[in-house]
Structure formats: C-alpha cells, structure tokens
Motif scaffolding. Structure first.
Motif, mmCIF file in Angstrom:
data_model
loop_
_atom_site.group_PDB
_atom_site.id
_atom_site.type_symbol
_atom_site.label_atom_id
_atom_site.label_comp_id
_atom_site.label_asym_id
_atom_site.label_seq_id
_atom_site.Cartn_x
_atom_site.Cartn_y
_atom_site.Cartn_z
ATOM 1 N N THR A 5 0.827 -1.207 0.000
ATOM 2 C CA THR A 5 0.000 0.000 0.000
ATOM 3 C C THR A 5 0.864 1.260 0.000
ATOM 4 N N ASP A 6 0.323 2.331 -0.586
ATOM 5 C CA ASP A 6 1.038 3.610 -0.516
ATOM 6 C C ASP A 6 0.406 4.520 0.550
ATOM 7 N N GLN A 7 -0.501 3.918 1.347
ATOM 8 C CA GLN A 7 -1.164 4.671 2.419
ATOM 9 C C GLN A 7 -0.613 4.226 3.781
ATOM 10 N N THR A 8 -0.857 5.043 4.806
ATOM 11 C CA THR A 8 -0.490 4.676 6.174
ATOM 12 C C THR A 8 -1.092 3.311 6.511
ATOM 13 N N ILE A 9 -0.260 2.420 7.084
ATOM 14 C CA ILE A 9 -0.761 1.079 7.416
ATOM 15 C C ILE A 9 -1.598 1.157 8.697
ATOM 16 N N ASP A 10 -2.801 0.613 8.634
ATOM 17 C CA ASP A 10 -3.683 0.540 9.803
ATOM 18 C C ASP A 10 -3.316 -0.747 10.555
ATOM 19 N N VAL A 11 -2.472 -0.590 11.590
ATOM 20 C CA VAL A 11 -1.937 -1.760 12.297
ATOM 21 C C VAL A 11 -3.065 -2.599 12.892
ATOM 22 N N GLN A 12 -4.056 -1.929 13.487
ATOM 23 C CA GLN A 12 -5.179 -2.667 14.094
ATOM 24 C C GLN A 12 -5.929 -3.488 13.052
ATOM 25 N N ARG A 79 4.399 -1.180 3.114
ATOM 26 C CA ARG A 79 4.185 0.177 2.596
ATOM 27 C C ARG A 79 5.149 0.455 1.454
ATOM 28 N N LYS A 80 4.775 1.357 0.549
ATOM 29 C CA LYS A 80 5.707 1.858 -0.462
ATOM 30 C C LYS A 80 5.596 3.369 -0.547
ATOM 31 N N GLY A 81 6.561 3.974 -1.220
ATOM 32 C CA GLY A 81 6.567 5.426 -1.351
ATOM 33 C C GLY A 81 7.485 6.065 -0.329
ATOM 34 N N VAL A 82 7.248 7.342 -0.046
ATOM 35 C CA VAL A 82 8.110 8.093 0.865
ATOM 36 C C VAL A 82 7.623 7.904 2.296
ATOM 37 N N LEU A 83 8.538 7.479 3.193
ATOM 38 C CA LEU A 83 8.194 7.285 4.606
ATOM 39 C C LEU A 83 9.075 8.168 5.476
ATOM 40 N N VAL A 88 5.297 3.394 9.995
ATOM 41 C CA VAL A 88 5.265 1.931 9.921
ATOM 42 C C VAL A 88 5.494 1.507 8.466
ATOM 43 N N ALA A 89 6.523 0.673 8.262
ATOM 44 C CA ALA A 89 6.877 0.229 6.903
ATOM 45 C C ALA A 89 6.279 -1.133 6.582
ATOM 46 N N VAL A 90 6.155 -1.980 7.601
ATOM 47 C CA VAL A 90 5.650 -3.335 7.364
ATOM 48 C C VAL A 90 5.002 -3.864 8.639
ATOM 49 N N VAL A 91 3.939 -4.632 8.452
ATOM 50 C CA VAL A 91 3.304 -5.322 9.582
ATOM 51 C C VAL A 91 3.068 -6.773 9.185
#
Lengths: 136, 91
Positions: A5-12, A79-83, A88-91
């Motif tokens: 995803t290129d969006q913020t990861i929703d950890v929950q 995640r992809k794109g600019v962080l 959070v990059a990966v869950v």
C-alpha cells in the motif's frame, strides 16, 4: 490480507485480519523507520516495490508458513513510497493455537520477506542518498 | 518450412522492467531490447552490463520472469514479463 500500500498502514486492521477463534496467540511484527543507519542520520526512506511479484512472493511465504507451523491466519502489509521517521513500513501478524509457533512463524516471515520479496529501500541523508544492500 | 526458418532468425523485442538502483543506473523504468531469439537470462544480463557498466558493480543482479526468479539458463520469450531485480531491502 496480503498487500502493498502507498497509504499509512492501519496496524489494528492488519491484526484484526489475523484474528481466529481457533488461535490462542497472535504475534505481530511492526517494522518502523528509524532515524539512523550505520552511524548516518537518516532523514526519510523511499520504498519501491514490484507490486505484482511482491504480492505473489508474500502469498507464497504465507503458504509456506502454513505448511511449517499450525498457522490459522497470516496477514502481511508492506508500505511503499516516501516514509518519514517513525512511520510503519511493514506489519506481519500470525495467529496460531499456542504462542511458540506464532513467534517462530512471524520471525521466519519477516526474515524471509527481507530476503526474497522484491522491495527496495533508499535512505535519504543530509548530503546524499543510497539504495540499501546494493553494493558489497 | 521456409517460413519457420525465417521466424527463428527474426530479432525479438523484449520489454524489461527496472527497479531500485538498476532503474537509477539505466535511467528508465522500462527498456526495450531488440535481440536475437533464444536469448537466455545470463545473456540478457551480459548485454545489459555491457551497455551499462555500473550494473556490474551491483552486489547481485537477478532476473524475474513472469514474477518468478529465473535460472541463468532460462530462455526468454518476447511475451514474458521480464524484470531486473537488484538486491532487495524490504522490511
């Protein structure tokens, strides 16, 4: 749930996707962006992905985890794109009947993801940038 | 019979996707190569490294064919989805 995803990861939401009534444990790995690497200050990261192959490889890893451990459910989002620092990059979330298998399966999944899934990370510094792992 | 021979000798076009440092070195996301048929993975990499010597400085360079890592001897088809995979660094 296995996606890029290129969006913020929703950890929950990733954890919820791994929930199972047959599981007594969910182990969750959250990879975040730190502000330094090899004594260099990192301003931000840029992730690039080969989406189709990355998702296919992540699905293969999930299937392999199910073969190796009594996994009820796996969820993996990268995640992809600019962080920015702290993002959070990966869950990775793994549900198993008992905790020992969830620890092992989750560690194997993130370790193997880093070795085989076509995702690339560029670190941006004050005075330059570098693709990680590219040179010996 | 003659037609088959002609087809075999025709140059083929390959479209190659590039990522990460390989994309930066070549300067484009996709590259089209016109080359002899029966090109295999090893020969493709040799051609690319000859054209872009800085690719030879990368720690490892793999080729993915249709989203699967390919062996050096695998022969490429023009219909294949081909990608150059520099060392991955996800996570």
């Amino acid at each position: 749930m296995i996606t890029i995803t290129d969006q913020t990861i929703d950890v929950q939401a990733v954890i919820a996707a791994a929930e199972s009534e047959r599981a007594g444990a969910i182990d969750v790995f959250i990879g975040t962006v730190r502000n330094h690497n090899n004594a260099k200050a990192v301003l931000r990261l840029e992730y690039e992905t080969y989406d189709a192959m990355a998702v296919k490889k992540m699905q293969e890893l999930a299937a392999e985890a199910v073969r190796r451990w009594p996994v009820e459910k796996v969820a993996m989002v990268h995640r992809k794109g600019v962080l920015q620092i702290g993002d959070v990059a990966v869950v990775v979330a793994v549900a198993t009947p008992h905790r020992a298998a969830s620890f092992e399966a989750c560690q194997w999944l993130i370790d193997t993801l880093k070795q085989v899934v076509p995702i690339w990370k560029k670190e941006i510094y004050e005075n330059g940038e570098e693709w990680l792992e590219a040179h010996a | 019979m003659q037609r088959i021979v002609l087809l075999l000798n025709m140059a083929q076009n390959f479209t190659i996707a590039l990522f990460g440092i390989a994309r930066d070195i070549v300067g484009t996301n996709t590259l089209t190569l016109s080359t002899e048929p029966e090109l295999n993975v090893e020969a493709l990499l040799a051609q690319l490294k000859a054209a872009y010597p800085r690719l030879g400085e990368i720690r490892s360079l793999l080729v993915a064919v249709n989203s699967e890592y390919a062996e050096a001897t695998q022969v490429l088809n023009s219909s294949d989805e081909i990608a150059i995979i520099p060392p991955v660094s996800g996570g």
